[in-house]
Design a protein around this motif. Structure first.
Motif, PDB file in Angstrom:
ATOM      1  N   SER A 165       0.839  -1.195   0.000  1.00 28.68           N
ATOM      2  CA  SER A 165       0.000   0.000   0.000  1.00 28.68           C
ATOM      3  C   SER A 165       0.872   1.242   0.000  1.00 28.68           C
ATOM      4  O   SER A 165       0.655   2.178  -0.764  1.00 28.68           O
ATOM      5  CB  SER A 165      -0.892   0.032   1.249  1.00 28.68           C
ATOM      6  OG  SER A 165      -1.999  -0.798   1.092  1.00 28.68           O
ATOM      7  N   ILE A 166       1.855   1.246   0.878  1.00 27.87           N
ATOM      8  CA  ILE A 166       2.689   2.431   1.043  1.00 27.87           C
ATOM      9  C   ILE A 166       3.609   2.616  -0.160  1.00 27.87           C
ATOM     10  O   ILE A 166       3.672   3.679  -0.758  1.00 27.87           O
ATOM     11  CB  ILE A 166       3.513   2.314   2.340  1.00 27.87           C
ATOM     12  CG1 ILE A 166       2.585   2.427   3.551  1.00 27.87           C
ATOM     13  CG2 ILE A 166       4.599   3.379   2.392  1.00 27.87           C
ATOM     14  CD1 ILE A 166       3.215   2.023   4.862  1.00 27.87           C
ATOM     15  N   LEU A 167       4.291   1.552  -0.556  1.00 23.11           N
ATOM     16  CA  LEU A 167       5.318   1.699  -1.583  1.00 23.11           C
ATOM     17  C   LEU A 167       4.734   1.819  -2.975  1.00 23.11           C
ATOM     18  O   LEU A 167       5.176   2.628  -3.779  1.00 23.11           O
ATOM     19  CB  LEU A 167       6.282   0.516  -1.541  1.00 23.11           C
ATOM     20  CG  LEU A 167       7.135   0.411  -0.286  1.00 23.11           C
ATOM     21  CD1 LEU A 167       7.945  -0.858  -0.310  1.00 23.11           C
ATOM     22  CD2 LEU A 167       8.046   1.627  -0.172  1.00 23.11           C
TER      23      LEU A 167
ATOM     24  N   PRO B 204      -2.961  -1.730  -2.534  1.00 25.86           N
ATOM     25  CA  PRO B 204      -3.309  -2.415  -1.290  1.00 25.86           C
ATOM     26  C   PRO B 204      -3.348  -3.924  -1.481  1.00 25.86           C
ATOM     27  O   PRO B 204      -4.023  -4.421  -2.377  1.00 25.86           O
ATOM     28  CB  PRO B 204      -4.699  -1.883  -0.952  1.00 25.86           C
ATOM     29  CG  PRO B 204      -5.000  -0.821  -1.935  1.00 25.86           C
ATOM     30  CD  PRO B 204      -4.048  -0.924  -3.065  1.00 25.86           C
ATOM     31  N   GLY B 205      -2.616  -4.636  -0.649  1.00 28.87           N
ATOM     32  CA  GLY B 205      -2.607  -6.081  -0.769  1.00 28.87           C
ATOM     33  C   GLY B 205      -3.800  -6.726  -0.101  1.00 28.87           C
ATOM     34  O   GLY B 205      -4.183  -7.835  -0.440  1.00 28.87           O
ATOM     35  N   GLU B 206      -4.384  -6.048   0.868  1.00 27.67           N
ATOM     36  CA  GLU B 206      -5.515  -6.586   1.624  1.00 27.67           C
ATOM     37  C   GLU B 206      -6.549  -5.472   1.749  1.00 27.67           C
ATOM     38  O   GLU B 206      -6.205  -4.294   1.729  1.00 27.67           O
ATOM     39  CB  GLU B 206      -5.071  -6.985   3.039  1.00 27.67           C
ATOM     40  CG  GLU B 206      -3.962  -7.989   3.093  1.00 27.67           C
ATOM     41  CD  GLU B 206      -4.480  -9.409   2.920  1.00 27.67           C
ATOM     42  OE1 GLU B 206      -5.551  -9.716   3.461  1.00 27.67           O
ATOM     43  OE2 GLU B 206      -3.811 -10.190   2.243  1.00 27.67           O
ATOM     44  N   SER B 207      -7.803  -5.864   1.948  1.00 24.99           N
ATOM     45  CA  SER B 207      -8.829  -4.831   2.082  1.00 24.99           C
ATOM     46  C   SER B 207      -8.587  -3.983   3.324  1.00 24.99           C
ATOM     47  O   SER B 207      -8.970  -2.822   3.381  1.00 24.99           O
ATOM     48  CB  SER B 207     -10.216  -5.459   2.116  1.00 24.99           C
ATOM     49  OG  SER B 207     -10.332  -6.300   3.238  1.00 24.99           O
ATOM     50  N   SER B 208      -7.929  -4.565   4.332  1.00 26.88           N
ATOM     51  CA  SER B 208      -7.709  -3.808   5.558  1.00 26.88           C
ATOM     52  C   SER B 208      -6.612  -2.759   5.406  1.00 26.88           C
ATOM     53  O   SER B 208      -6.413  -1.948   6.291  1.00 26.88           O
ATOM     54  CB  SER B 208      -7.351  -4.765   6.689  1.00 26.88           C
ATOM     55  OG  SER B 208      -6.189  -5.487   6.364  1.00 26.88           O
ATOM     56  N   THR B 209      -5.885  -2.773   4.305  1.00 28.15           N
ATOM     57  CA  THR B 209      -4.813  -1.790   4.139  1.00 28.15           C
ATOM     58  C   THR B 209      -5.113  -0.802   3.017  1.00 28.15           C
ATOM     59  O   THR B 209      -4.219  -0.104   2.532  1.00 28.15           O
ATOM     60  CB  THR B 209      -3.456  -2.467   3.869  1.00 28.15           C
ATOM     61  OG1 THR B 209      -3.555  -3.231   2.666  1.00 28.15           O
ATOM     62  CG2 THR B 209      -3.054  -3.379   4.999  1.00 28.15           C
ATOM     63  N   ILE B 210      -6.377  -0.741   2.599  1.00 30.42           N
ATOM     64  CA  ILE B 210      -6.752   0.214   1.546  1.00 30.42           C
ATOM     65  C   ILE B 210      -6.487   1.637   2.024  1.00 30.42           C
ATOM     66  O   ILE B 210      -5.912   2.462   1.322  1.00 30.42           O
ATOM     67  CB  ILE B 210      -8.232   0.027   1.160  1.00 30.42           C
ATOM     68  CG1 ILE B 210      -8.406  -1.287   0.389  1.00 30.42           C
ATOM     69  CG2 ILE B 210      -8.728   1.192   0.319  1.00 30.42           C
ATOM     70  CD1 ILE B 210      -9.844  -1.674   0.138  1.00 30.42           C
ATOM     71  N   VAL B 211      -6.902   1.916   3.263  1.00 28.60           N
ATOM     72  CA  VAL B 211      -6.772   3.277   3.780  1.00 28.60           C
ATOM     73  C   VAL B 211      -5.304   3.672   3.924  1.00 28.60           C
ATOM     74  O   VAL B 211      -4.937   4.823   3.689  1.00 28.60           O
ATOM     75  CB  VAL B 211      -7.512   3.393   5.126  1.00 28.60           C
ATOM     76  CG1 VAL B 211      -7.368   4.779   5.699  1.00 28.60           C
ATOM     77  CG2 VAL B 211      -8.966   3.055   4.943  1.00 28.60           C
ATOM     78  N   THR B 212      -4.485   2.697   4.272  1.00 32.22           N
ATOM     79  CA  THR B 212      -3.062   2.970   4.454  1.00 32.22           C
ATOM     80  C   THR B 212      -2.450   3.544   3.185  1.00 32.22           C
ATOM     81  O   THR B 212      -1.545   4.369   3.235  1.00 32.22           O
ATOM     82  CB  THR B 212      -2.328   1.665   4.821  1.00 32.22           C
ATOM     83  OG1 THR B 212      -3.047   1.013   5.854  1.00 32.22           O
ATOM     84  CG2 THR B 212      -0.918   1.935   5.266  1.00 32.22           C
ATOM     85  N   ALA B 213      -2.951   3.092   2.043  1.00 27.55           N
ATOM     86  CA  ALA B 213      -2.384   3.534   0.774  1.00 27.55           C
ATOM     87  C   ALA B 213      -2.538   5.039   0.582  1.00 27.55           C
ATOM     88  O   ALA B 213      -1.698   5.679  -0.039  1.00 27.55           O
ATOM     89  CB  ALA B 213      -3.046   2.793  -0.387  1.00 27.55           C
TER      90      ALA B 213
END
Lengths: 325, 510, 159
Positions: B79-81, B85-94
């Motif tokens: 997500s960051i790099l 997003p690899g998972e639905s839980s990390t969408i926001v992290t992106a």
């Protein structure tokens, strides 16, 4: 076959484990069915997937067939995989898992193909269904539930899986059998047990129709009470009467089996049937069934074909009664 | 029995070399799978299930728990790099994480994600030990009306991040809701927006939509400016977190943990909603609001990353105490319990207390392993961004397509990825914010489901929606949240109207 | 209002997009079969119509804003490189089309190769090697790591 491309491949992908290569190569066994592909129309981890993987395991262990692969083609309750199976040329040994849920999904989804377009191979197992309530439910017996349901058909909520699936069919058949108009039945769908279990335990819904194995643990621990089992006979592991015993003229069981692409040769079909017949006679398979709380229900040939036909008619009539199609 | 003593015994069991090895294997596998968009942790656990029959249950579950926590870590890395997003839980992290990466702060984003996940995972595991039974009863008391009220609260929170133009924000939300509507309506079995395509009946996968909207859109954006905009070198910043970063991160970590745990523990919660709520909260509370959406704010990474890990802990709590699968991954783990002949549920703590406490101890260990693995790697990962532009973006596209395709191996998923990517590009081109789209996709179907289910259960009686103390409480909170800015605006308006000249642009009153 | 302000066309195409989406929702809902299972005021058609309403309302407001010349500052770069854009999206779609026949390794590798080219790389041999490593690597990683068999396509038996 494995001349230049493979060496180039290996040179380019030198970092890869050599042992992993050649994974799609054809096997060399001379007899019986080999390299059978079992298509599962559902995601890994579900009931159909587990069955296919367990069968593949037994087929390998008992030397019935070598190199069986399980391939998941999930989508629309098996409709997607069925469509691809029907369009398959049948050049390779291939079967697809099927059962009540697949028949239901195909009808509910108005799919352009149906199981009638396939080559039926065999039914392998049956799964008993149960009518269950929470332990603290006011409905102590099936009679209590039936009485309350008749008095207020819309107010009693039944819960289960997808519209058109086995749970749904069970509820609608029960309603019809006790004289309730299926169109008035209040059926609430839940995706998997995650939300359904607390809904039952918390008394949000009145009862559920479900496979026995799904709630075996809760039944054992006493948090869920079984009012009736739907099969011909009681279950050995469960002290609950059948519907028939309690005056409801209805037997219903969930089943699972396999179909093959249309238009395969008689010889091919016979060999596939033989494969499942051998599975059926395997003690290892019987142990697996017992562990899963399922029952052997091997049936093949014209008998299974007729059965499949009846099943499709049954599902259509249930959905029509409920006003769905 | 003293829980701490039992936990200590659990640690003693989990810290054997063999079990440590399985924990390490699990977190590595989880990280690898988390990195890949589309392939989720639940699928991995399901696929590995047959392989574990040879293991004893304790080792198997230690490995599964490692996969579960590792998945969330791996998902945040991409997500960051890569804005993927690899998972639905990390969408926001992106959202903030990738902006940080682009302004040379990738290592900081990764580090705050890793530490936040560790803290949240550890606190979550502690909460698991302490709060197991109250959480269990909460899960049973909540029904569709209660879930719906929480969803409505989340929707109200969404309006806070609609972006500069409210109208465009609402339009974006509407488009997201529309995307979320594709597929079979579960309560009626009716198809919506499927156009007769069977592959659409199950709806559009959230991760596929997110990857298309973020990664493919980004690649198309870069492509569209390839010849007009000079290649902007991504600045390479300092490799470690500064004291200032830490002081900006610790509150979001704790708040994120508070958001995540209860949502993980309830059946209709999941990890997506608390990450959104955490993001919105941090954006509101931040002392650096100007960094949000521009250079990337560290709070917007720290909070959601903590939230998704504590949600995982909450989810494990419900699984162990109630036998209740509140996430796809725990559902598969439950199936594994059953296949080992272990009955999950309220008795599990008594009947298999050794296994349970070893598992809980291994959660702590898994978390520590992940921190040890990820924190030193953060600067190394950050160097990934130095890959030449053609390889970086072609790689992102390759990666996104692989992820989308691998789940169902359906060619149509690749086409959908392209179509939604184009849609995302068009939206970006015309100045629509993407965040409300994603919120619509995630919240819409869930909110509708709960609303319809509540009404179905009550046989159409609308009063069911406000029939419990909890629903009334949540709606009161919502009323206050909505009324507060309105009130301030009105007061300001009255003041201006009496103090200054009447507003020139004001509407003409008769 | 004959002389269009700069940018008004792009604003109105946004409106068109929203109207199209709203219209699509309405059409899809109205052509759906009647629902007999519905309980209470909210059926399967309610939400689509509500969302259609939101989209059409936004379209109306945006039209008014555009005609009044009020538009938010946005990041539209006027010169769009459509060639590169088309090449990238084309590569993805091509992959979708050929994957059933060619299999993942060829389709995915080809897509990567085309994308790298589109993004400006001209190291033809190196790119080919990278594409091959990525495509083969992912195939075997999926197979050995997870037991997922990505379609091998015409390479069936070779891989």
């Amino acid at each position: 076959m494995r001349r230049l491309p493979r060496s180039v491949v290996l040179a380019v992908a030198g970092c890869l484990a050599v042992s992993a290569c050649g994974v799609t190569a054809q096997g060399r066994q001379e007899t019986g069915v080999r390299n059978l592909t079992m298509v599962v129309g559902n995601s890994p981890g579900g009931g159909y997937d587990t069955m296919a993987r367990q069968i593949a395991d037994v087929l390998g262990k008992d030397d019935i067939a070598a190199g069986t692969r399980v391939v998941n083609e999930p989508g629309a309750g098996g409709t997607v995989a069925l469509q691809q199976l029907v369009n398959d040329g049948g050049s390779r040994a291939k079967v697809m898992t099927t059962g009540v849920a697949v028949v239901g999904a195909v009808v509910t989804n108005n799919a352009p193909v149906s199981l009638a377009d396939t080559t039926p191979i065999a039914r392998v197992l049956e799964e008993p269904m149960i009518i269950a309530v929470a332990a603290d439910s006011p409905y102590r017996t099936l009679d209590d539930l039936v009485e309350a349901w008749r008095a207020d058909p819309r107010g009693i909520t039944a819960a289960g899986g997808a519209i058109g699936g086995p749970d749904y069919q069970q509820v609608m058949l029960l309603a019809k059998a006790i004289g309730i108009d299926p169109t008035t039945v209040n059926f609430v769908t839940y995706d998997g047990g995650g939300e359904l279990l607390p809904a039952i335990l918390g008394g949000k819904v009145a009862f559920t129709a479900s496979g026995y194995a799904e709630w075996a643990d809760q039944i054992a621990s006493g948090s869920i009470r079984v009012l009736a089992v739907s099969g011909e006979q009681r279950l050995s592991e469960l002290d609950a009467p059948t519907l028939r015993e309690q005056g409801v003229d209805l037997t219903y069981t969930n089943w699972r089996g396999f179909v093959a692409p249309p238009g395969i040769s008689e010889d091919k079909r016979a060999r596939l049937v033989e494969l499942f017949d051998q599975l059926h006679r395997s003690p290892e398979w019987q142990r697996v069934l017992e562990r899963n709380g399922q029952q052997d229900a091997f049936s093949a040939g014209p008998e299974f074909e007729e059965f499949l036909d009846r099943q499709q008619g049954l599902v259509k009539s249930i959905l029509a009664d409920a006003g769905l199609r | 029995m003293d829980v701490w003593q039992q936990l200590a015994e659990g640690f003693a069991m989990a810290l054997t070399p063999t079990n440590l090895l399985y924990a390490a294997l699990g977190v590595l596998l989880g990280t690898a799978v988390g990195v890949l968009p589309g392939l989720g942790t639940s699928l991995t656990v399901a696929l590995l299930l047959p392989l574990t029959y040879a293991l004893d249950p304790t080792s198997a579950f230690i490995m599964f728990a490692g996969i579960y926590y590792g998945g969330a870590y791996g998902g945040s890395t991409t997500s960051i790099l890569l804005n993927t997003p690899g998972e639905s839980s990390t969408i926001v992290t992106a959202i903030e994480g990738n902006l940080m990466a682009k302004s040379g702060r990738a290592a900081q984003a990764l580090a705050t994600a890793a530490i936040g996940s560790f803290i949240a995972g550890t606190i979550g595991s502690l909460l698991l030990v302490v709060l197991a039974s109250p959480i269990a009863s909460l899960a049973i008391q909540m029904g569709a009306p209660e879930y719906l009220s929480v969803m409505v609260l989340a929707f109200v929170a969404v309006t806070a991040v609609l972006g500069a133009s409210r109208v465009r924000g609402f339009a974006a939300l509407g488009i997201g809701l529309m995307i979320g509507m594709v597929g079979l309506d579960p309560q009626s079995g009716q198809q919506r927006l499927t156009f007769g395509v069977p592959q659409l009946i199950d709806g559009l996968d959230i991760v596929l939509v997110a990857v298309a909207m973020f990664a493919i859109t980004e690649a198309l954006w870069v492509a569209s400016r390839l010849r007009t905009a000079p290649e902007e070198a991504i600045p390479v910043g300092r490799p470690w977190l500064s004291g200032r970063d830490l002081s900006r991160s610790w509150r979001p970590w704790l708040r994120g943990t508070v958001f995540g745990f209860p949502f993980g523990a309830i059946p209709a919660g999941g990890a997506e909603i608390p990450t959104f709520l955490s993001y919105v909260t941090e954006r509101k509370l931040s002392k650096h609001p100007e960094e949000f959406g521009t250079t990337g704010a560290i709070e917007g990474v720290a909070g959601p990353e903590a939230a998704n890990n504590s949600s995982a802990a909450g989810s494990v709590t419900s699984m162990l105490t109630l036998g209740l699968p509140t996430s796809a991954t725990t559902a598969v783990m439950l199936a594994a319990f059953t296949s080992y002949g272990i009955a999950p549920g309220p008795q599990l703590l008594q009947s298999e207390s050794e296994l349970v406490w070893t598992l809980i101890a291994s959660l702590f260990i898994g978390n520590a392993l992940l921190l040890l693995l990820n924190l030193p790697l953060a600067p190394a990962w950050a160097k990934l961004l130095r890959i030449p532009r053609p390889y970086l973006y072609a790689g992102i596209v390759f990666f996104a397509v692989l992820g989308a395709f691998s789940v169902n191996t359906q060619a149509i998923d690749i086409a959908l990825l392209a179509v939604i990517g184009v849609l995302g590009f068009v939206l970006r081109k015309f100045g629509f914010p993407i965040l409300p789209v994603m919120m619509g996709v995630i919240l819409g179907p869930e909110a509708e489901l709960q609303l319809r289910r509540a009404l179905q259960i009550s046989d159409g009686d609308v009063t069911t929606l406000v029939s419990s103390p909890m629903t009334i409480g949540v709606y009161l909170v919502i009323a206050v949240v909505i009324a507060w800015p309105l009130l301030r605006w009105l007061v300001g308006r009255v003041r201006r109207a009496t103090g200054d000249r009447p507003d020139v642009q004001g509407d003409r009153r008769s | 209002m004959n002389r269009a302000r700069p940018g008004i066309r792009s604003d109105l195409s946004v409106v068109l997009l929203l109207v199209a989406f709203g219209g699509l929702l309405v059409w899809d809902t109205l052509t759906a079969p009647a629902d007999d299972m519905r309980r209470g005021p909210v059926g399967p058609q309610t939400m689509p119509l509500l969302v259609a309403g939101v989209l059409l309302l936004c379209a109306a407001v945006l039209t008014v804003e555009a005609l009044r010349g009020r538009r938010p500052r946005e990041s539209d770069v006027d010169a769009t490189d459509w060639r590169t854009w088309t090449a990238v999206i084309g590569a993805i779609l091509l992959c979708a089309v050929v994957i059933d026949v060619a299999g993942w390794v060829l389709a995915g590798g080809l897509m990567f190769y085309l994308c790298v080219y589109a993004f400006g790389s001209r190291h033809y041999v190196r790119d080919l090697v990278v594409a091959a490593v990525l495509a083969l690597g992912s195939f075997y990683l999926f197979y050995s790591g997870l037991g997922i068999e990505l379609p091998a396509g015409i390479l069936q038996g070779v891989l």
